[in-house]
Design a protein around this motif. Structure first.
Motif, PDB file in Angstrom:
ATOM      1  N   ILE A   1       0.840  -1.193   0.000  1.00  0.00           N
ATOM      2  CA  ILE A   1       0.000   0.000   0.000  1.00  0.00           C
ATOM      3  C   ILE A   1       0.879   1.249   0.000  1.00  0.00           C
ATOM      4  CG2 ILE A   1      -1.466   1.390   1.532  1.00  0.00           C
ATOM      5  CD1 ILE A   1      -2.969  -1.168   2.205  1.00  0.00           C
ATOM      6  N   LEU A   2       0.529   2.223  -0.847  1.00  0.00           N
ATOM      7  CA  LEU A   2       1.328   3.441  -0.973  1.00  0.00           C
ATOM      8  C   LEU A   2       0.599   4.694  -0.509  1.00  0.00           C
ATOM      9  CD1 LEU A   2       3.002   2.824  -4.462  1.00  0.00           C
ATOM     10  CD2 LEU A   2       4.007   2.490  -2.193  1.00  0.00           C
ATOM     11  N   THR A   3      -0.713   4.618  -0.272  1.00  0.00           N
ATOM     12  CA  THR A   3      -1.461   5.812   0.103  1.00  0.00           C
ATOM     13  C   THR A   3      -2.372   5.528   1.295  1.00  0.00           C
ATOM     14  OG1 THR A   3      -3.406   5.415  -1.298  1.00  0.00           O
ATOM     15  CG2 THR A   3      -1.502   6.487  -2.335  1.00  0.00           C
ATOM     16  N   ILE A   4      -2.661   6.593   2.054  1.00  0.00           N
ATOM     17  CA  ILE A   4      -3.579   6.467   3.185  1.00  0.00           C
ATOM     18  C   ILE A   4      -4.996   6.199   2.685  1.00  0.00           C
ATOM     19  CG2 ILE A   4      -4.635   7.759   5.087  1.00  0.00           C
ATOM     20  CD1 ILE A   4      -1.913   8.978   5.620  1.00  0.00           C
ATOM     21  N   ASN A   5      -5.314   6.671   1.479  1.00  0.00           N
ATOM     22  CA  ASN A   5      -6.628   6.425   0.900  1.00  0.00           C
ATOM     23  C   ASN A   5      -6.959   4.940   0.888  1.00  0.00           C
ATOM     24  OD1 ASN A   5      -9.030   7.016  -0.869  1.00  0.00           O
ATOM     25  ND2 ASN A   5      -7.820   5.816  -2.316  1.00  0.00           N
ATOM     26  N   GLU A   6      -6.036   4.115   0.429  1.00  0.00           N
ATOM     27  CA  GLU A   6      -6.302   2.675   0.390  1.00  0.00           C
ATOM     28  C   GLU A   6      -6.050   2.020   1.740  1.00  0.00           C
ATOM     29  OE1 GLU A   6      -4.062   1.507  -2.968  1.00  0.00           O
ATOM     30  OE2 GLU A   6      -2.160   2.278  -2.218  1.00  0.00           O
ATOM     31  N   ALA A   7      -5.069   2.521   2.487  1.00  0.00           N
ATOM     32  CA  ALA A   7      -4.798   1.950   3.803  1.00  0.00           C
ATOM     33  C   ALA A   7      -5.997   2.102   4.733  1.00  0.00           C
ATOM     34  CB  ALA A   7      -3.574   2.621   4.424  1.00  0.00           C
ATOM     35  N   SER A   8      -6.741   3.204   4.573  1.00  0.00           N
ATOM     36  CA  SER A   8      -7.870   3.467   5.460  1.00  0.00           C
ATOM     37  C   SER A   8      -8.971   2.428   5.334  1.00  0.00           C
ATOM     38  CB  SER A   8      -8.435   4.865   5.180  1.00  0.00           C
ATOM     39  OG  SER A   8      -9.366   5.231   6.166  1.00  0.00           O
ATOM     40  N   VAL A   9      -9.018   1.719   4.223  1.00  0.00           N
ATOM     41  CA  VAL A   9     -10.031   0.676   4.033  1.00  0.00           C
ATOM     42  C   VAL A   9      -9.801  -0.479   5.002  1.00  0.00           C
ATOM     43  CG1 VAL A   9     -10.954  -1.015   2.394  1.00  0.00           C
ATOM     44  CG2 VAL A   9     -10.381   1.290   1.620  1.00  0.00           C
ATOM     45  N   ILE A  10      -8.548  -0.801   5.260  1.00  0.00           N
ATOM     46  CA  ILE A  10      -8.250  -2.002   6.045  1.00  0.00           C
ATOM     47  C   ILE A  10      -7.639  -1.716   7.412  1.00  0.00           C
ATOM     48  CG2 ILE A  10      -8.016  -3.508   4.040  1.00  0.00           C
ATOM     49  CD1 ILE A  10      -4.956  -3.146   4.310  1.00  0.00           C
ATOM     50  N   GLN A  11      -7.001  -0.555   7.587  1.00  0.00           N
ATOM     51  CA  GLN A  11      -6.309  -0.259   8.839  1.00  0.00           C
ATOM     52  C   GLN A  11      -7.297  -0.190  10.008  1.00  0.00           C
ATOM     53  OE1 GLN A  11      -3.476  -0.210  10.037  1.00  0.00           O
ATOM     54  NE2 GLN A  11      -3.166   1.378  11.568  1.00  0.00           N
ATOM     55  N   GLY A  12      -7.083  -1.052  11.022  1.00  0.00           N
ATOM     56  CA  GLY A  12      -7.940  -1.080  12.192  1.00  0.00           C
ATOM     57  C   GLY A  12      -9.284  -1.728  11.947  1.00  0.00           C
ATOM     58  N   LYS A  13      -9.491  -2.193  10.744  1.00  0.00           N
ATOM     59  CA  LYS A  13     -10.754  -2.850  10.387  1.00  0.00           C
ATOM     60  C   LYS A  13     -10.493  -4.313  10.061  1.00  0.00           C
ATOM     61  CE  LYS A  13     -11.908   1.644   8.484  1.00  0.00           C
ATOM     62  NZ  LYS A  13     -10.562   2.193   8.741  1.00  0.00           N
ATOM     63  N   VAL A  14      -9.751  -4.561   8.986  1.00  0.00           N
ATOM     64  CA  VAL A  14      -9.368  -5.934   8.646  1.00  0.00           C
ATOM     65  C   VAL A  14      -8.074  -6.311   9.359  1.00  0.00           C
ATOM     66  CG1 VAL A  14      -8.649  -7.475   6.771  1.00  0.00           C
ATOM     67  CG2 VAL A  14     -10.507  -5.825   6.408  1.00  0.00           C
ATOM     68  N   TYR A  15      -7.113  -5.392   9.347  1.00  0.00           N
ATOM     69  CA  TYR A  15      -5.798  -5.674   9.916  1.00  0.00           C
ATOM     70  C   TYR A  15      -5.554  -4.903  11.212  1.00  0.00           C
ATOM     71  CZ  TYR A  15      -4.176  -8.123   5.709  1.00  0.00           C
ATOM     72  OH  TYR A  15      -4.009  -9.031   4.690  1.00  0.00           O
ATOM     73  N   GLU A  16      -4.728  -5.502  12.062  1.00  0.00           N
ATOM     74  CA  GLU A  16      -4.291  -4.863  13.309  1.00  0.00           C
ATOM     75  C   GLU A  16      -2.791  -5.070  13.462  1.00  0.00           C
ATOM     76  OE1 GLU A  16      -7.968  -5.306  16.331  1.00  0.00           O
ATOM     77  OE2 GLU A  16      -7.050  -7.208  15.760  1.00  0.00           O
ATOM     78  N   GLY A  17      -2.182  -4.242  14.299  1.00  0.00           N
ATOM     79  CA  GLY A  17      -0.758  -4.354  14.568  1.00  0.00           C
ATOM     80  C   GLY A  17      -0.479  -4.748  15.996  1.00  0.00           C
ATOM     81  N   LEU A  18       0.783  -4.847  16.324  1.00  0.00           N
ATOM     82  CA  LEU A  18       1.150  -5.152  17.709  1.00  0.00           C
ATOM     83  C   LEU A  18       0.677  -4.049  18.639  1.00  0.00           C
ATOM     84  CD1 LEU A  18       4.785  -6.524  17.223  1.00  0.00           C
ATOM     85  CD2 LEU A  18       2.689  -7.834  17.587  1.00  0.00           C
ATOM     86  N   VAL A  19       0.778  -2.810  18.165  1.00  0.00           N
ATOM     87  CA  VAL A  19       0.320  -1.661  18.939  1.00  0.00           C
ATOM     88  C   VAL A  19      -0.546  -0.786  18.038  1.00  0.00           C
ATOM     89  CG1 VAL A  19       2.305  -1.675  20.504  1.00  0.00           C
ATOM     90  CG2 VAL A  19       2.416  -0.338  18.381  1.00  0.00           C
ATOM     91  N   LYS A  20      -1.228   0.159  18.636  1.00  0.00           N
ATOM     92  CA  LYS A  20      -2.066   1.088  17.878  1.00  0.00           C
ATOM     93  C   LYS A  20      -1.962   2.473  18.509  1.00  0.00           C
ATOM     94  CE  LYS A  20      -6.266   0.422  20.611  1.00  0.00           C
ATOM     95  NZ  LYS A  20      -7.726   0.106  20.584  1.00  0.00           N
ATOM     96  N   ARG A  21      -2.486   3.464  17.817  1.00  0.00           N
ATOM     97  CA  ARG A  21      -2.610   4.804  18.392  1.00  0.00           C
ATOM     98  C   ARG A  21      -4.065   5.043  18.772  1.00  0.00           C
ATOM     99  NH1 ARG A  21       1.719   8.217  18.263  1.00  0.00           N
ATOM    100  NH2 ARG A  21       3.376   7.813  16.739  1.00  0.00           N
ATOM    101  N   ASP A  22      -4.262   5.658  19.948  1.00  0.00           N
ATOM    102  CA  ASP A  22      -5.618   6.022  20.323  1.00  0.00           C
ATOM    103  C   ASP A  22      -5.984   7.342  19.658  1.00  0.00           C
ATOM    104  OD1 ASP A  22      -4.459   8.090  21.822  1.00  0.00           O
ATOM    105  OD2 ASP A  22      -4.675   7.035  23.732  1.00  0.00           O
TER     106      ASP A  22
END
Length: 525
Positions: free
Chosen positions: A65-86
């Motif tokens: 992924i190269l843009t936040i536009n596409e990342a926003s579809v899956i970030q925190g929805k489909v995918y998660e990380g070890l940590v997150k930002r509140d």
């Protein structure tokens, strides 16, 4: 073809129309009231949330992924990380429950137990190792690999404990792990799909990937086996609607609930409606004019300085943006760690600009190409810049392309000269901006400026390994000075997040990084 006089008349009429808009006012909802609408009836969880956006994603693989536009579809929805930002951008636990830095080169993470990927694979330490081994594998050729190049190895201690061993200290590590690049991917899916993973996203998040009709829509469905608090919605649909007016109309008439990428010229219309409202919040990103310094005559700093000094950004913010956002002094936004309030770009000085062009051998100016994408406000900005550059004899031919073609041009083919763009910092740390945009290696596909400066590279690398916050701030201040003195960029505006929300929606927000927060959204009847 227009004569210079008729062109100036057309731009003048354009600016006059925009300035009428600038004279209008609209009420900005206070940040804590962005989610307030007329009291809804029959509020309940469930239902399908429809989000209309200007363009489709091109990739749903976190490592490509190269843009936040596409990342926003899956970030925190489909995918998660070890940590997150509140919502205050503080680092919080997610798939890791606790972590500690054992020494300068060793970070240890204790993993959450009882988590299952959407394909049924248990989440354990091996999944973490396989994810980061993949992004760093040269054979995979991930454009995000450079963000993790300080990782020497991921060591599995036991099924629920991993250590990340670094080559060198890496101050932004947690901020990168909290970003979409840090998404943990099902190891089963990695083996099964390989480079086709973009078509089959498999994470641990509250929503599962359901389908992707390319160019039309992406559908997510509620993960019934989510480890955390269950999603409030049954489905989320991201629909592609390129036309600005059509997106807004869909929210107003009930065909959609949220519309993104809204031009500021439409704010008064939206505010006047009793069916929808404007969402506004602070963003980390900036908007700017950039130069491809590898292309003549932009390889001459005198030319870049002249163009910089011929652009009056204050008029753009007032005339085009109706004072939404603030005047930028740097390619880094004020809320990003590493921002310097003291750096300055070249002042508006049309006479000095003409003198510089004459010194560079262009007393009568020259033709050049300028590119942006088909967002209404960006087009207006580019048209105003084109008019301003006429004042020094620079004839900028404007090319407006789709968002996908714009990204492809400035990040892959590099066949551009002047570009009107923006950068939404995804981590809140200057490294994400500096390394991706200005380092010689460009974080992979970045560095659309085609700029190569060993001094700046050293500063950016020093900022990555320095752990003292005060020293990091000084390093990034110097880096910003270099970028502005070398006239790589003309900062225009510090961004705001804007969206249109139906009055039937409660709980929606956009993170400062630009990700859509849907975890608290409910739909009323």
């Amino acid at each position: 073809m227009y004569t210079q006089t008729s062109l100036h008349r057309r731009i003048g009429l354009l600016l006059a129309a925009i300035m009428v808009l600038a004279g209008c006012s609209f009420g900005q909802e206070p940040p804590h009231n962005n989610q307030i609408a007329p009291t809804p009836q029959n509020v309940a969880e469930g239902g399908t949330l429809i989000i209309v956006r200007m363009s489709d994603a091109t990739n749903l693989d976190p490592h490509f992924i190269l843009t936040i536009n596409e990342a926003s579809v899956i970030q925190g929805k489909v995918y998660e990380g070890l940590v997150k930002r509140d919502r205050n951008m503080n680092i919080q636990p997610q798939l890791a429950t606790v972590w500690k830095q054992i020494d300068d080169l060793t970070w240890e993470f204790t993993l959450r137990q009882g988590v299952v990927f959407h394909d049924g694979t248990p989440f354990q330490a091996q999944a973490v190792k396989k994810t980061f081994d993949r992004v760093l594998d040269p054979a995979v050729a991930s454009p995000r690999a450079a963000m993790f190049d300080k990782i020497k190895q991921v060591r599995v201690i036991n099924p629920y404990k991993v250590q990340i061993i670094l080559h060198k200290p890496f101050a932004p590590l947690l901020s990168i792990l909290a970003n979409h690049e840090g998404s943990i991917i099902s190891p089963t899916a990695i083996d099964k799909y390989g480079r086709e993973l973009s078509q089959h996203p498999v994470g641990t998040g509250p929503y599962r990937f359901q389908s992707w009709e390319h160019g039309s829509q992406i559908t997510l469905s509620k993960n019934q086996f989510y480890w955390g608090e269950a999603a409030t919605l049954d489905h989320v649909v991201f629909k592609v609607v390129p036309d600005d007016a059509a997106r807004i109309a869909m929210v107003e008439n009930g065909e959609a609930h949220i519309a993104e990428s809204i031009p500021v010229m439409e704010l008064d219309r939206i505010q006047a409606s009793n069916q929808m409202r404007v969402y506004r919040s602070d963003a980390l990103g900036t908007e700017f004019i950039g130069f491809n310094v590898a292309r003549p005559p932009l390889n001459d700093i005198r030319v870049r300085k002249a163009i910089s000094m011929a652009i009056e950004t204050g008029a753009i913010i007032k005339g085009v943006y109706n004072n939404v956002g603030t005047k930028a002094n740097s390619p880094i936004g004020p809320q990003v760690f590493g921002y310097s309030p003291t750096v300055k770009s070249y002042p508006y000085d049309i006479n000095q600009a003409r003198r510089l062009l004459a010194e560079a051998g262009y007393p009568d100016g020259f033709p050049i190409h300028m590119i942006t994408y088909n967002r209404r406000d960006r087009i207006l900005v580019a048209q105003v810049i084109r008019s301003q550059l006429k004042g020094i004899g620079v004839d900028a031919e404007l090319k407006v392309v789709s968002y996908d073609d714009f990204v492809r041009t400035i990040e892959q083919t590099k066949e551009h000269e002047i570009f009107v763009s923006g950068w939404g910092n995804a981590t809140g740390d200057a490294d994400y901006n500096q390394y991706n945009l200005f380092h010689t290696s460009g974080g992979g596909a970045g560095n659309s400026f085609q700029y190569r400066n060993p001094e700046l590279d050293r500063l950016i690398e020093a900022g990555r390994v320095e752990t003292d916050p005060g020293k990091r701030l000084a390093i990034y201040a110097k880096a910003q000075e270099v970028e502005l003195q070398d006239a790589l960029v003309v900062p225009i505006r510090n961004l705001e997040n804007l969206a249109v929300i139906s009055n039937h929606i409660q709980g929606f927000s956009i993170s400062p990084a630009g990700y859509l927060n849907l975890d608290q959204v409910v739909i009323s009847q």
